[in-house]
Design an enzyme around this catalytic site. Structure first.
Site, PDB file in Angstrom:
ATOM      1  N   LEU A  57       0.880  -1.183   0.000  1.00 17.11           N
ATOM      2  CA  LEU A  57       0.000   0.000   0.000  1.00 17.11           C
ATOM      3  C   LEU A  57       0.910   1.223   0.000  1.00 17.11           C
ATOM      4  CD1 LEU A  57      -2.707   1.541   0.366  1.00 17.11           C
ATOM      5  CD2 LEU A  57      -2.382   1.307   2.824  1.00 17.11           C
ATOM      6  N   GLU A  58       0.647   2.118  -0.951  1.00 18.33           N
ATOM      7  CA  GLU A  58       1.431   3.352  -1.034  1.00 18.33           C
ATOM      8  C   GLU A  58       0.548   4.474  -0.474  1.00 18.33           C
ATOM      9  OE1 GLU A  58       2.100   4.503  -5.139  1.00 18.33           O
ATOM     10  OE2 GLU A  58       4.031   5.416  -4.662  1.00 18.33           O
ATOM     11  N   VAL A  59       0.918   5.013   0.662  1.00 14.90           N
ATOM     12  CA  VAL A  59       0.164   6.127   1.247  1.00 14.90           C
ATOM     13  C   VAL A  59       0.801   7.423   0.747  1.00 14.90           C
ATOM     14  CG1 VAL A  59      -0.307   7.357   3.414  1.00 14.90           C
ATOM     15  CG2 VAL A  59      -0.705   4.896   3.272  1.00 14.90           C
ATOM     16  N   THR A 104       5.286   4.689  -7.377  1.00 15.71           N
ATOM     17  CA  THR A 104       5.218   3.451  -8.169  1.00 15.71           C
ATOM     18  C   THR A 104       4.809   3.694  -9.627  1.00 15.71           C
ATOM     19  OG1 THR A 104       3.038   3.126  -7.210  1.00 15.71           O
ATOM     20  CG2 THR A 104       4.834   1.884  -6.234  1.00 15.71           C
TER      21      THR A 104
END
Ligand SMILES: NC(=O)c1ccc[n+]([C@@H]2O[C@H](COP(=O)([O-])OP(=O)(O)OC[C@H]3O[C@@H](n4cnc5c(N)ncnc54)[C@H](O)[C@@H]3O)[C@@H](O)[C@H]2O)c1
Length: 725
Positions: free
Chosen positions: A474-476, A512
């Site tokens: 998960l990219e916050v 990403t």
């Protein structure tokens, strides 16, 4: 009687003559094995042996969730030579053999995970009783760290369940859950946690009374496949076939990048052909070699980064704490929304309320969640009861009803800025004054979405990857205005959902999506030069990528890539300019897998060609290409991968990333950068910044602007520095 004078192992003697040995490393959350325990272990066995009042023993853990999590990684990292590591393996082998040879029965009473050396210890015991707790699991994860089990666990497992099944667990590191362990005969019993000590003690006593150290194996019913494999294992010619098939399949999966897999095969083949001792000797030597290998170093680097991220709140200020999340809301129940609902219910165990535009949309969302549950039920990864219990956590609406008390509202509506702004305004209206709004956009900067927000401090990005229930990252994404407690809360929620979470600063493509762009572009350039699609994808897979870039374009959607392309050019200029491939493909209505028309064939057309993937050769005509150019695979691998690496370094230089560690994890877990290369930053460290720079400058001379080296790379090369020490 009790003896608690030792530090890690203690024992209580019950009135029935069973010594309950408790393994509990002081001051640690989990038990790990260390060479320094060897004397203590030896003394304990000697005591069990010598004390006539001890009739039998059981081994339990003093920790709540783990039995023994395996060898201590720091101990492995401290090894200076292969001989140091080999010595560790021999210490473990000797200790466990001594336990196995003890003439009083010892039963492993396992609640929680018994991994690696922990599983090996359990296998050296005379029997195993497991709790049916969800956390109880047996596995050999060594292979995922580039190692092999170094204390004869493979051989003991093969003795119990056969060579082929042992190979399967050794080569994949996959979990053996209690029911499977019972079925395979690894566990004598599976019982409730509360009954574990009693049942294990009774079994130990029974064995002592019978004067036998062997548990009668439960009757295992083999299917046709099982019977064939048993027949194969029992004769030398059959074993040769078995091992050569296993080697072939392993090579096909690993392309030789994971030496531990070959070593595991060698150890078990030697065990089968030459016996326990010969295989033990080989195992210790291989263990020594593997601990010192580059592959293992990189994989352990990733393991340590993941461990560190588990403790990271996502903000630098230690005073900032995440707020409690009791209710989650979900806008949009499509492919992503459905997956997010699932991980919130299943892993975070939180109620989630899904809002869709109409009943059909809502039904689709429910169906999506249901399909994931059905798949997991079929694979016996969950029980029917669990499915029913968790399903109650999902509710739905087509209005904004019942959402006022939402702590975090995640949106996964269509990728459209106006729509995202509109739903944000609706959430501000319908929800409470501190409801967090988290966008799962894949390309729109969060700052743009929050531009008209009344409370931009509550807006954050939570970028999940598809399929959400399988992808670990998960990219916050945080903007300049996101409140630190909001970041910490999003990170904590992501962890509860089972994700490895990195926090990045806002920008086009975040981290990403941004680094994938140049790789895809380079693949498109190579294709435009006339290199065949199979050559490009094949070369990249051989370098260690899970799929080739052209296949990925078909999967992600050519239309999506074509949409994102111009956004990247606008943000980053000339170096992101793709060739005109995408425009031509979109004009020919090629979207990829989703409309069964892309670079590869799908459906009936693919079936007709037989097994495997087949290029749709008509695509060359659309592109105006004759695919007759051959490039050395190394050039394809370097050009595509270095574009990715160079952009990752730029993200670090631009302040998108908090650390090279996060950059490595994002690339490996989100995009499939080969794990054994450690991630883009570790890869630069291992090859050397000056060498990477030399290669990039070479391409710059040949191809121009898109190969401008990242300023950080120039800096690192000049000062001869590394990203990780
Ligand atoms: N598909 C991927 O691989 C992927 C990966 C990461 C992020 N994303 C992003 O996630 C978002 C959703 O993608 P998806 O693939 O799930 O799309 P999708 O088309 O499968 O689902 C979108 C859903 O949103 C619903 N919706 C539209 N307007 C709504 C509204 N006003 N209120 C409630 N629901 C509404 C639609 O009915 C639909 O069910 C996009 O922003 C996309 O860029 C997608």
């Amino acid at each position: 009687m009790s003896d608690n004078s030792n530090k890690n192992l203690s024992f209580e003697l019950r009135s029935d003559g069973v010594a309950v040995v408790t393994f509990d490393v002081p001051g640690e959350a989990v038990n790990t094995l260390q060479a320094s325990f060897a004397d203590e272990f030896e003394a304990l066995i000697a005591k069990l042996d010598a004390d006539p009042s001890v009739k039998a023993a059981i081994i339990v853990s003093g920790k709540a969730d783990t039995w023994i999590a395996g060898a201590n990684i720091d101990m492995l990292k401290a090894c200076k030579t292969a001989a140091d590591a080999e010595a560790l393996s021999r210490i473990g082998q000797r200790g466990f053999l001594r336990l196995e040879k003890l003439e009083k029965p010892v039963v492993a009473a396992i609640n929680g995970s018994a991994l690696g050396g922990g599983f090996e210890l359990a296998l050296a015991c005379h029997a195993r009783v497991l709790s049916d707790d969800k956390k109880t699991v047996l596995a050999f994860p060594e292979v995922q760290l580039g190692l092999l089990p170094g204390s004869n666990g493979l051989q003991r497992l093969a003795r119990l369940i056969g060579l082929q099944a042992a190979l399967d667990f050794g080569l994949t590191g996959k979990n053996m859950r209690p029911s499977k362990a019972k079925k395979l005969g690894v566990a004598a019993e599976v019982v409730r946690k509360s009954a574990l000590v009693e049942v294990a003690s009774k079994l130990a006593l029974d064995l002592a009374k019978k004067g036998s150290l062997k548990v009668k194996p439960s009757k295992i019913t083999l299917d046709a496949k099982g019977l064939t494999s048993l027949a194969l294992e029992r004769n030398p010619v059959g074993r040769k076939v078995l091992f050569s098939k296993a080697r072939e399949m392993t090579q096909k999966k690993t392309y030789g990048h994971y030496p531990a897999t070959e070593r595991i095969l060698d150890v078990l083949e030697t065990y089968a052909d030459k016996g326990f001792e010969a295989s033990s000797d080989l195992e210790a030597r291989y263990f020594g070699e593997l601990v010192m290998s580059e592959t293992s170093r990189q994989l352990i680097g990733i393991f340590n980064a993941v461990t560190a991220l588990k403790k990271d709140t996502g903000v630098d200020d230690p005073e900032i704490k995440p707020r409690d999340v009791h209710r989650v809301g979900m806008l949009g129940g499509g492919l992503m929304g459905g997956g997010i609902c699932y991980v919130t219910m299943q892993n975070a165990n939180l109620p989630i309320r899904l809002k869709e535009i109409n009943l059909e949309g809502l039904a689709r969302g429910y169906q999506y969640v249901n399909d994931i549950y059905a798949e997991r039920l079929k694979k016996r990864q969950i029980t029917k009861f669990e499915k029913l219990r968790k399903s109650a956590l999902l509710s739905g609406t087509i209005e904004f009803e019942g959402l006022r008390d939402t702590d975090v509202m995640i949106e996964a509506v269509f990728e459209n800025l106006d729509l995202k702004r509109k739903v944000l305004a609706q959430v501000e209206e319908a929800c409470g004054p501190s409801t967090i709004f988290a966008s799962n956009t894949s390309s729109i900067p969060i700052t743009k979405i929050a531009a008209e927000a009344k409370h931009p401090e509550l807006v954050v990005g939570m970028h999940y990857f598809s399929p959400v229930h399988k992808m670990p990252l998960l990219e916050v994404i945080v903007t300049e205005k996101t409140a630190p407690w909001v970041t910490a809360t999003a990170v904590a929620l992501g962890k509860k959902q089972g994700k490895t979470v990195i926090v990045v600063n806002d920008g086009v493509g975040f981290y990403t999506s941004r680094i994938l762009g140049p790789l895809m572009n380079e693949a498109a350039f190579i294709l435009a030069e006339g290199v065949a699609i199979e050559q490009i994808d094949g070369a990249m897979k051989r370098w260690g990528w899970p799929v080739g870039p052209i296949t990925l374009l078909d999967e992600v959607g050519i239309d999506i890539a074509a949409h994102v392309g111009p956004i990247m050019v606008e943000a980053f200029g000339e170096r992101m300019t793709p060739p005109d491939t995408m425009t031509k493909l979109v004009a020919d209505d090629r979207k990829g897998r989703k409309n069964a028309k892309g670079f590869y064939l799908y459906g009936e057309a693919a079936k007709k060609k037989g097994k495997g993937k087949h290029v749709d050769t008509s695509v060359y005509e659309v592109l105006g290409i004759h695919p007759d150019k051959t490039l050395p695979p190394e050039e394809i691998q370097m050009r595509c991968s270095l574009q990715f690496v160079n952009e990752a370094l730029r993200c670090f230089g631009d302040g998108i990333l908090r650390s090279p560690r996060d950059g490595d994890i994002g690339a490996v877990f989100g995009l499939g950068f080969p794990p054994f290369r450690g991630g883009p930053f570790r890869y630069v460290d291992s090859v050397g910044a000056s060498e990477i720079l030399r290669r990039i400058e070479g391409y710059h001379d040949r191809f121009g602007a898109r190969w401008e080296p990242a300023p950080v790379l120039i800096e690192m090369a000049k000062n001869n520095k590394k990203f990780h020490e």
